[in-house]
Scaffold this active site. Structure first.
Site, mmCIF file in Angstrom:
data_model
loop_
_atom_site.group_PDB
_atom_site.id
_atom_site.type_symbol
_atom_site.label_atom_id
_atom_site.label_comp_id
_atom_site.label_asym_id
_atom_site.label_seq_id
_atom_site.Cartn_x
_atom_site.Cartn_y
_atom_site.Cartn_z
ATOM 1 N N ASP A 163 55.079 23.027 -12.112
ATOM 2 C CA ASP A 163 55.312 21.984 -11.114
ATOM 3 C C ASP A 163 56.414 22.425 -10.155
ATOM 4 O O ASP A 163 57.524 22.733 -10.586
ATOM 5 C CB ASP A 163 55.739 20.689 -11.832
ATOM 6 C CG ASP A 163 55.973 19.552 -10.859
ATOM 7 O OD1 ASP A 163 55.003 18.824 -10.574
ATOM 8 O OD2 ASP A 163 57.107 19.398 -10.366
ATOM 9 N N TYR B 63 62.238 21.866 -3.480
ATOM 10 C CA TYR B 63 62.933 22.607 -4.543
ATOM 11 C C TYR B 63 63.287 24.031 -4.080
ATOM 12 O O TYR B 63 64.063 24.721 -4.742
ATOM 13 C CB TYR B 63 62.079 22.737 -5.816
ATOM 14 C CG TYR B 63 61.605 21.460 -6.451
ATOM 15 C CD1 TYR B 63 62.131 20.217 -6.112
ATOM 16 C CD2 TYR B 63 60.613 21.496 -7.431
ATOM 17 C CE1 TYR B 63 61.665 19.059 -6.710
ATOM 18 C CE2 TYR B 63 60.154 20.337 -8.043
ATOM 19 C CZ TYR B 63 60.669 19.124 -7.674
ATOM 20 O OH TYR B 63 60.198 17.985 -8.281
ATOM 21 N N HIS C 169 55.669 13.453 -1.992
ATOM 22 C CA HIS C 169 56.861 13.488 -2.848
ATOM 23 C C HIS C 169 57.540 12.117 -2.991
ATOM 24 O O HIS C 169 57.945 11.730 -4.075
ATOM 25 C CB HIS C 169 57.857 14.529 -2.314
ATOM 26 C CG HIS C 169 58.728 15.093 -3.380
ATOM 27 N ND1 HIS C 169 59.106 16.416 -3.413
ATOM 28 C CD2 HIS C 169 59.298 14.524 -4.467
ATOM 29 C CE1 HIS C 169 59.873 16.620 -4.484
ATOM 30 N NE2 HIS C 169 59.999 15.491 -5.125
ATOM 31 N N LYS D 17 54.316 19.609 -3.681
ATOM 32 C CA LYS D 17 54.476 18.287 -3.056
ATOM 33 C C LYS D 17 54.920 18.438 -1.603
ATOM 34 O O LYS D 17 55.711 19.337 -1.302
ATOM 35 C CB LYS D 17 55.540 17.460 -3.806
ATOM 36 C CG LYS D 17 55.395 17.551 -5.319
ATOM 37 C CD LYS D 17 56.443 16.765 -6.078
ATOM 38 C CE LYS D 17 56.391 17.084 -7.561
ATOM 39 N NZ LYS D 17 57.159 18.255 -7.975
#
Ligand code: A2P
Length: 274
Positions: free
Chosen positions: A45, A50, A108, A75
């Site tokens: 994931d 990120y 997200h 996302k």
């Protein structure tokens, strides 16, 4: 016990995936993904925000695993929401991941003035086959109801903060009634729950750690989870949860630990803040 659940469109999603939130260091990210795949993980994931999609892509490549065996989620972030922006962001994610499709693509956060257009793009991406499933993250029932006023496809997954302190019972029930699978992020309470005495005691009965008990609790509640770790042994331990079973009484004990505490933002407030 199956290691996967079946999404409403028939796609199989592993119960346990490697979480990568806050894995910023590239080498650390590559190594975590390699360790996870070696330990038997099929799901990874990530997310644009990120800043580790490249590391995830490199880790997958370095592992040598056949792409078709993996379930990769990414996302679209808040500042990239909107119709054109989502198409563009998706293209960039694929490039960074060095993939030609993802298994699951998520919105997200519920940015209320944008997610209708974002979803329209995501439906097209899904129809094109470049995302095998599409879904949402941090959506509450009111966001889902609102999204559905313009959506043609019901989201297949809602990824939410979920752990014993924030068990999201009502939201999970709402999603499951609509056949929307739930994924727990920060399933270990971002590490805050690892000394919990009640969970520890249950773990001792089964010779399992607190993390393993929590992840098993998710699975028995029909919830998929993405525990984050960059440590080889902890990564391996977090997927070693298919050889024991929590009793009904233990499940009830764990279900009763809810305190309402969150480690991330409440989506209702986040919308206002953006
Ligand atoms: P580390 O990456 O050093 O293993 P969450 O997924 O709920 O956000 O929790 C992640 C946090 O929990 C990280 O700090 C991670 O640290 C730690 N962690 C992950 N798995 C385990 C485990 N099996 N035992 C102890 N700590 C863990």
């Amino acid at each position: 016990m199956s290691t996967t659940i079946t999404l409403k469109n028939g796609v199989k999603m592993p119960f346990i995936g490697l979480g990568t939130w806050q894995v910023k260091d590239k080498e650390e990210g590559i190594n975590a993904v390699k360790c996870a795949i070696e330990a038997g993980y099929k799901a990874i994931d990530t997310a644009v925000v990120y800043q580790n999609e490249e590391a995830v892509g490199e880790g997958i490549k370095a592992s040598g695993i056949d792409r078709s065996e993996l379930f990769v989620t990414t996302k679209v972030y808040n500042d990239k929401q909107g119709y054109e922006e989502t198409h563009q962001s998706f293209k960039e994610s694929l490039e960074r991941l060095q993939l030609d499709y993802v298994d699951l693509y998520l919105i997200h956060w519920p940015i209320t003035d944008k997610y209708h257009d974002t979803w329209r793009a995501m439906e097209e991406i899904y129809t094109s086959g470049k995302a095998k499933a599409i879904g949402i993250s941090n959506f509450h029932p009111q966001h889902i109801e609102d999204l559905m006023t313009t959506a043609n496809i019901v989201p297949m997954v809602n990824q939410i903060e979920l752990h014993p302190n924030q068990n999201q019972q009502a939201l999970v029930a709402y999603c499951h009634e609509r056949d929307i699978a739930v994924t727990a992020y920060s399933p270990l309470g971002h590490g805050n729950l690892l000394d919990h005495p009640v969970i520890k005691e249950i773990g001792e009965t089964h010779h399992k750690s607190v993390a393993q008990v929590i992840l098993r609790w998710d699975i028995q509640n029909g919830i998929t989870a993405v525990p984050k770790s960059v440590n080889k042994d902890r990564i391996a331990a977090n997927i070693d949860v298919f050889d024991f079973e929590l009793s009904e009484e233990e499940m009830a004990q764990l279900n009763a630990l809810h305190t309402g505490e969150r480690v991330n933002k409440n989506p209702d407030i986040f919308i206002i803040e953006k």
